[in-house]
Design a protein around this motif. Structure first.
Motif, PDB file in Angstrom:
ATOM      1  N   MET A 134       0.842  -1.188   0.000  1.00 50.30           N
ATOM      2  CA  MET A 134       0.000   0.000   0.000  1.00 50.30           C
ATOM      3  C   MET A 134       0.886   1.251   0.000  1.00 50.30           C
ATOM      4  O   MET A 134       1.887   1.305   0.699  1.00 50.30           O
ATOM      5  N   SER A 135       0.493   2.219  -0.778  1.00 48.68           N
ATOM      6  CA  SER A 135       1.329   3.411  -0.897  1.00 48.68           C
ATOM      7  C   SER A 135       0.900   4.510   0.072  1.00 48.68           C
ATOM      8  O   SER A 135      -0.275   4.659   0.388  1.00 48.68           O
ATOM      9  N   PRO A 136       1.888   5.284   0.525  1.00 43.29           N
ATOM     10  CA  PRO A 136       1.587   6.372   1.459  1.00 43.29           C
ATOM     11  C   PRO A 136       0.800   7.487   0.778  1.00 43.29           C
ATOM     12  O   PRO A 136       0.845   7.644  -0.441  1.00 43.29           O
ATOM     13  N   ILE A 137       0.122   8.264   1.578  1.00 42.87           N
ATOM     14  CA  ILE A 137      -0.677   9.384   1.086  1.00 42.87           C
ATOM     15  C   ILE A 137       0.239  10.562   0.778  1.00 42.87           C
ATOM     16  O   ILE A 137       1.095  10.918   1.590  1.00 42.87           O
ATOM     17  N   SER A 138       0.056  11.150  -0.379  1.00 37.40           N
ATOM     18  CA  SER A 138       0.709  12.413  -0.730  1.00 37.40           C
ATOM     19  C   SER A 138      -0.321  13.507  -0.498  1.00 37.40           C
ATOM     20  O   SER A 138      -1.474  13.379  -0.921  1.00 37.40           O
ATOM     21  N   LEU A 139       0.099  14.590   0.167  1.00 32.86           N
ATOM     22  CA  LEU A 139      -0.835  15.648   0.538  1.00 32.86           C
ATOM     23  C   LEU A 139      -0.563  16.959  -0.181  1.00 32.86           C
ATOM     24  O   LEU A 139       0.588  17.381  -0.302  1.00 32.86           O
ATOM     25  N   TYR A 140      -1.639  17.583  -0.605  1.00 29.63           N
ATOM     26  CA  TYR A 140      -1.617  18.925  -1.180  1.00 29.63           C
ATOM     27  C   TYR A 140      -2.442  19.790  -0.244  1.00 29.63           C
ATOM     28  O   TYR A 140      -3.624  19.500  -0.007  1.00 29.63           O
ATOM     29  N   LEU A 141      -1.833  20.827   0.318  1.00 30.21           N
ATOM     30  CA  LEU A 141      -2.515  21.687   1.287  1.00 30.21           C
ATOM     31  C   LEU A 141      -3.019  22.936   0.599  1.00 30.21           C
ATOM     32  O   LEU A 141      -2.261  23.610  -0.108  1.00 30.21           O
ATOM     33  N   ASP A 142      -4.285  23.249   0.829  1.00 34.44           N
ATOM     34  CA  ASP A 142      -4.816  24.430   0.157  1.00 34.44           C
ATOM     35  C   ASP A 142      -4.450  25.699   0.923  1.00 34.44           C
ATOM     36  O   ASP A 142      -3.820  25.662   1.965  1.00 34.44           O
ATOM     37  N   GLU A 143      -4.862  26.824   0.360  1.00 32.95           N
ATOM     38  CA  GLU A 143      -4.411  28.135   0.823  1.00 32.95           C
ATOM     39  C   GLU A 143      -4.702  28.455   2.277  1.00 32.95           C
ATOM     40  O   GLU A 143      -3.962  29.188   2.910  1.00 32.95           O
ATOM     41  N   ASP A 144      -5.777  27.925   2.816  1.00 31.74           N
ATOM     42  CA  ASP A 144      -6.128  28.288   4.191  1.00 31.74           C
ATOM     43  C   ASP A 144      -5.435  27.423   5.238  1.00 31.74           C
ATOM     44  O   ASP A 144      -5.635  27.619   6.433  1.00 31.74           O
ATOM     45  N   VAL A 145      -4.584  26.499   4.812  1.00 36.55           N
ATOM     46  CA  VAL A 145      -3.772  25.701   5.728  1.00 36.55           C
ATOM     47  C   VAL A 145      -2.382  26.332   5.761  1.00 36.55           C
ATOM     48  O   VAL A 145      -1.860  26.744   4.721  1.00 36.55           O
ATOM     49  N   ARG A 146      -1.787  26.414   6.939  1.00 37.42           N
ATOM     50  CA  ARG A 146      -0.462  27.038   7.064  1.00 37.42           C
ATOM     51  C   ARG A 146       0.600  26.252   6.291  1.00 37.42           C
ATOM     52  O   ARG A 146       0.645  25.028   6.348  1.00 37.42           O
ATOM     53  N   VAL A 147       1.465  26.976   5.599  1.00 33.51           N
ATOM     54  CA  VAL A 147       2.575  26.376   4.858  1.00 33.51           C
ATOM     55  C   VAL A 147       3.446  25.541   5.797  1.00 33.51           C
ATOM     56  O   VAL A 147       3.991  24.506   5.397  1.00 33.51           O
ATOM     57  N   LEU A 148       3.561  25.957   7.041  1.00 34.80           N
ATOM     58  CA  LEU A 148       4.378  25.250   8.019  1.00 34.80           C
ATOM     59  C   LEU A 148       4.007  23.772   8.114  1.00 34.80           C
ATOM     60  O   LEU A 148       4.881  22.922   8.316  1.00 34.80           O
ATOM     61  N   LEU A 149       2.733  23.436   7.943  1.00 35.26           N
ATOM     62  CA  LEU A 149       2.329  22.038   8.031  1.00 35.26           C
ATOM     63  C   LEU A 149       3.025  21.209   6.948  1.00 35.26           C
ATOM     64  O   LEU A 149       3.526  20.124   7.229  1.00 35.26           O
ATOM     65  N   ALA A 150       3.088  21.703   5.740  1.00 34.77           N
ATOM     66  CA  ALA A 150       3.774  20.978   4.659  1.00 34.77           C
ATOM     67  C   ALA A 150       5.253  20.802   5.005  1.00 34.77           C
ATOM     68  O   ALA A 150       5.821  19.723   4.813  1.00 34.77           O
ATOM     69  N   GLU A 151       5.868  21.844   5.535  1.00 33.56           N
ATOM     70  CA  GLU A 151       7.284  21.778   5.893  1.00 33.56           C
ATOM     71  C   GLU A 151       7.537  20.728   6.970  1.00 33.56           C
ATOM     72  O   GLU A 151       8.466  19.917   6.862  1.00 33.56           O
ATOM     73  N   VAL A 152       6.709  20.716   8.007  1.00 34.78           N
ATOM     74  CA  VAL A 152       6.882  19.762   9.102  1.00 34.78           C
ATOM     75  C   VAL A 152       6.628  18.338   8.607  1.00 34.78           C
ATOM     76  O   VAL A 152       7.370  17.413   8.953  1.00 34.78           O
ATOM     77  N   LEU A 153       5.593  18.156   7.805  1.00 33.00           N
ATOM     78  CA  LEU A 153       5.302  16.818   7.282  1.00 33.00           C
ATOM     79  C   LEU A 153       6.470  16.299   6.433  1.00 33.00           C
ATOM     80  O   LEU A 153       6.858  15.138   6.558  1.00 33.00           O
ATOM     81  N   ARG A 154       7.036  17.155   5.596  1.00 32.31           N
ATOM     82  CA  ARG A 154       8.191  16.733   4.785  1.00 32.31           C
ATOM     83  C   ARG A 154       9.375  16.366   5.673  1.00 32.31           C
ATOM     84  O   ARG A 154      10.084  15.399   5.399  1.00 32.31           O
ATOM     85  N   SER A 155       9.576  17.125   6.752  1.00 34.31           N
ATOM     86  CA  SER A 155      10.698  16.832   7.658  1.00 34.31           C
ATOM     87  C   SER A 155      10.521  15.479   8.340  1.00 34.31           C
ATOM     88  O   SER A 155      11.482  14.900   8.830  1.00 34.31           O
ATOM     89  N   ARG A 156       9.298  14.977   8.345  1.00 37.18           N
ATOM     90  CA  ARG A 156       9.003  13.670   8.939  1.00 37.18           C
ATOM     91  C   ARG A 156       8.851  12.575   7.880  1.00 37.18           C
ATOM     92  O   ARG A 156       8.363  11.491   8.171  1.00 37.18           O
TER      93      ARG A 156
END
Length: 117
Positions: A1-23
């Motif tokens: 099973m493949s992991p989920i790739s996430l696209y965050l829309d404008e009202d979500v903080r950019v920081l979330l994408a950064e933290v998720l990538r760091s993990r």
């Protein structure tokens, strides 16, 4: 099973994408890919074209889009919604959702982050 790739829309903080990538997760934000100002339907189309689930705080519009896709027989890679919550709680719930699902499990589904408390 493949992991989920996430696209965050404008009202979500950019920081979330950064933290998720760091993990180790594949995550990108509207601002990082130069798609700010696009409407929700356009953002979902972009996510679908990149085989990504979309995460948004714009709950009502994405519920409508989810129903529209279902009605029209169109496919997506997951629509994840959450009300506005503190960043730490959003991160915790997102990580819990990502670790307990695969991309196949959320395909064509509307996922509520409040289910991952």
């Amino acid at each position: 099973m493949s992991p989920i790739s996430l696209y965050l829309d404008e009202d979500v903080r950019v920081l979330l994408a950064e933290v998720l990538r760091s993990r180790g997760y594949n995550a990108s934000h509207v601002l990082e890919v130069g798609r700010e100002g696009k409407n929700d339907s356009e953002q979902l189309t972009y996510a679908v074209s990149h085989k990504m689930a979309i995460l948004s705080h714009n709950v009502s519009d994405f519920i409508k889009l989810s129903k529209s896709y279902e009605r029209e027989g169109k496919h997506h890679f997951g629509i994840i919604v959450s009300g506005q919550i503190p960043f730490g709680e959003l991160l915790k719930r997102t990580l819990k959702m990502l670790s307990s699902n695969s991309s196949e499990m959320i395909k064509d589904r509307l996922v509520w982050l409040h289910d991952y408390k």
